[in-house]
Design an enzyme around this catalytic site. Structure first.
Site, PDB file in Angstrom:
ATOM      1  N   PRO A  47     -20.226  69.803  27.634  1.00  0.00           N
ATOM      2  CA  PRO A  47     -20.023  70.829  28.653  1.00  0.00           C
ATOM      3  C   PRO A  47     -20.780  70.449  29.925  1.00  0.00           C
ATOM      4  O   PRO A  47     -21.965  70.101  29.840  1.00  0.00           O
ATOM      5  CB  PRO A  47     -20.580  72.108  28.026  1.00  0.00           C
ATOM      6  CG  PRO A  47     -21.166  71.736  26.730  1.00  0.00           C
ATOM      7  CD  PRO A  47     -20.890  70.292  26.432  1.00  0.00           C
ATOM      8  N   GLY A 107     -27.266  71.230  31.054  1.00  0.00           N
ATOM      9  CA  GLY A 107     -28.530  70.643  30.605  1.00  0.00           C
ATOM     10  C   GLY A 107     -28.352  69.709  29.426  1.00  0.00           C
ATOM     11  O   GLY A 107     -29.304  69.380  28.724  1.00  0.00           O
ATOM     12  N   GLY A 111     -26.951  66.648  29.692  1.00  0.00           N
ATOM     13  CA  GLY A 111     -26.886  65.261  30.150  1.00  0.00           C
ATOM     14  C   GLY A 111     -25.478  64.777  30.451  1.00  0.00           C
ATOM     15  O   GLY A 111     -25.207  63.572  30.392  1.00  0.00           O
ATOM     16  N   SER A 112     -24.593  65.711  30.795  1.00  0.00           N
ATOM     17  CA  SER A 112     -23.202  65.337  31.037  1.00  0.00           C
ATOM     18  C   SER A 112     -23.062  64.271  32.143  1.00  0.00           C
ATOM     19  O   SER A 112     -22.381  63.258  31.953  1.00  0.00           O
ATOM     20  CB  SER A 112     -22.413  66.599  31.386  1.00  0.00           C
ATOM     21  OG  SER A 112     -21.257  66.288  32.066  1.00  0.00           O
ATOM     22  N   SER A 113     -23.735  64.480  33.277  1.00  0.00           N
ATOM     23  CA  SER A 113     -23.553  63.535  34.390  1.00  0.00           C
ATOM     24  C   SER A 113     -24.095  62.150  34.032  1.00  0.00           C
ATOM     25  O   SER A 113     -23.454  61.129  34.323  1.00  0.00           O
ATOM     26  CB  SER A 113     -24.206  64.061  35.664  1.00  0.00           C
ATOM     27  OG  SER A 113     -25.579  64.251  35.450  1.00  0.00           O
ATOM     28  N   ALA A 114     -25.264  62.104  33.365  1.00  0.00           N
ATOM     29  CA  ALA A 114     -25.826  60.791  32.992  1.00  0.00           C
ATOM     30  C   ALA A 114     -24.910  60.096  31.991  1.00  0.00           C
ATOM     31  O   ALA A 114     -24.706  58.878  32.052  1.00  0.00           O
ATOM     32  CB  ALA A 114     -27.219  60.964  32.407  1.00  0.00           C
ATOM     33  N   ALA A 115     -24.327  60.878  31.068  1.00  0.00           N
ATOM     34  CA  ALA A 115     -23.453  60.279  30.052  1.00  0.00           C
ATOM     35  C   ALA A 115     -22.166  59.756  30.699  1.00  0.00           C
ATOM     36  O   ALA A 115     -21.699  58.656  30.363  1.00  0.00           O
ATOM     37  CB  ALA A 115     -23.138  61.301  28.967  1.00  0.00           C
ATOM     38  N   ASP A 159     -32.658  61.353  31.038  1.00  0.00           N
ATOM     39  CA  ASP A 159     -31.240  61.601  30.690  1.00  0.00           C
ATOM     40  C   ASP A 159     -30.484  60.284  30.579  1.00  0.00           C
ATOM     41  O   ASP A 159     -29.694  60.078  29.659  1.00  0.00           O
ATOM     42  CB  ASP A 159     -30.564  62.485  31.747  1.00  0.00           C
ATOM     43  CG  ASP A 159     -31.056  63.920  31.695  1.00  0.00           C
ATOM     44  OD1 ASP A 159     -32.053  64.180  31.000  1.00  0.00           O
ATOM     45  OD2 ASP A 159     -30.437  64.778  32.356  1.00  0.00           O
TER      46      ASP A 159
HETATM   47  C1  MEV Z   1     -32.938  67.387  33.079  1.00  0.00           C
HETATM   48  O1  MEV Z   1     -32.145  67.121  31.934  1.00  0.00           O
HETATM   49  C2  MEV Z   1     -34.384  67.149  32.766  1.00  0.00           C
HETATM   50  C3  MEV Z   1     -35.334  67.402  33.935  1.00  0.00           C
HETATM   51  O2  MEV Z   1     -36.656  67.151  33.429  1.00  0.00           O
HETATM   52  C4  MEV Z   1     -35.044  66.503  35.098  1.00  0.00           C
HETATM   53  C5  MEV Z   1     -35.359  65.033  34.803  1.00  0.00           C
HETATM   54  O3  MEV Z   1     -36.123  64.733  33.906  1.00  0.00           O
HETATM   55  O4  MEV Z   1     -34.806  64.205  35.530  1.00  0.00           O
HETATM   56  C6  MEV Z   1     -35.289  68.842  34.398  1.00  0.00           C
END
Ligand code: MEV
Length: 318
Positions: free
Chosen positions: A99, A103, A105-109, A150
């Site tokens: 989704p 939070g 990690g969609s964009s990094a993945a 991420d």
């Molecule tokens: C985001 O998934 C995690 C944060 O700690 C940002 C980061 O580590 O880059 C909020």
């Protein structure tokens, strides 16, 4: 990464930050878990049209894609220019089960899978660290000041103990128990939350800095609880981290409500996970039965979606 001469594929998965989010941006450690229940695949194929993108979120020319997908254009330009390759006619097909903006990690993945697919298309093979350089680059575009966690966890098979600037450690979670993950259904606001923590450190240093350091201490405590298979201490530590994140203003009502519901339903601990201000929370349970009962209550409380993730150790008999 499985590719044929006609199609080039890259894969990555989502993540759960067990503890340490936000503080990890400021040099404190964090623990993250690969979340294989949510995965992404990018397939690149040669076409006879200018670069197009096909995804749930947008389908059409990359040049006309919404600004949220800018990072893909930047990555494409950067990799083509670094390796002196011409960007010809390709279709970028993204199938994501993560989704977005929750939070997880969609964009990094997506970046990781895209970089892998593109490098395969250009017939370039890179070491993991070089690959991560490109994913970090796109995370900078999306989040401004990412810690790098991420990017690393979306292609890791093992949970990681991570500290910015240090070699990350594999941290097998040989601990009993289950995590219930619940999505508030609200898009998180990682970049704004990260920026607000930076602002708090600038304007209210004497309040914000001890909170960041405290989250770092809690992460070390969580690590030793994992080593000692002490699920109860781990649970309490997660809840304390949520309180500190709340004071840093990165929680919101929906997250707080789900955390409260999970604790009332018998979770050993609960907290938001990832950037916060929406997105997901996690709750720690002793057994699958307990996890299912917590999950049921979270859904009743309005969670949009839930997952149960088993940690690695033996189950506790209650
Ligand atoms: C985001 O998934 C995690 C944060 O700690 C940002 C980061 O580590 O880059 C909020």
């Amino acid at each position: 990464m499985k590719s044929t001469s006609a199609s080039h594929s890259g894969k990555a998965h989502g993540k759960i930050i067990l503890i340490g989010e936000h503080a990890v941006v400021y040099g404190e450690p964090a623990i993250a878990i690969p979340f294989k229940a949510a995965s992404v695949e990018v397939i690149i194929k040669k076409t006879d049209r200018p670069v197009t993108i096909t995804s749930n979120y947008y389908a059409g020319a990359l040049s006309k894609a919404p600004k949220e997908l800018n990072y893909l254009s930047v990555l494409l330009q950067k990799i083509s220019s670094d390796f002196k390759k011409t960007i010809d006619h390709i279709d970028i097909n993204i199938t994501s089960h993560i989704p977005p903006e929750r939070g997880m990690g969609s964009s990094a993945a997506v970046s990781m899978a895209f970089v892998q697919a593109l490098l395969s298309y250009f017939d370039i093979s890179l070491e993991k660290e070089q690959l991560l350089y490109y994913v970090d680059l796109s995370e900078k575009i999306i989040h401004g000041n990412p810690s790098g966690i991420d990017a690393r966890i979306t292609s890791s098979e093992e949970p990681l103990f991570y500290k910015k600037g240090y070699v990350f450690e594999s941290l097998p979670l040989n601990i009993s128990g289950y995590l219930v993950v619940a999505d508030t259904g609200e898009t998180g606001q990682t970049s704004r939350a990260v920026a607000d923590v930076a602002k708090a450190l600038k304007n209210n240093y004497e309040i914000a800095e001890p909170l960041i350091r405290h989250i770092g201490e809690l992460t070390l405590k969580a690590k030793s609880a994992i080593f000692n298979n002490d699920l109860y201490t781990l649970g309490r530590t997660l809840s304390k981290a949520h309180e500190s994140l709340k004071q840093l203003t990165v929680s919101n009502n929906s997250l707080d409500q789900l955390v409260k519901t999970a604790l009332e339903a018998g979770a050993l601990g609960a907290k938001l996970t990832g950037g916060g201000r929406g997105g997901c929370m996690i709750a720690l349970a002793t057994s699958r039965k307990k996890a299912e009962s917590i999950e049921h209550k979270l859904l009743k409380q309005g969670a949009a979606k839930t997952w149960i993730h088993r940690l690695k150790g033996e189950d506790i008999n209650e």
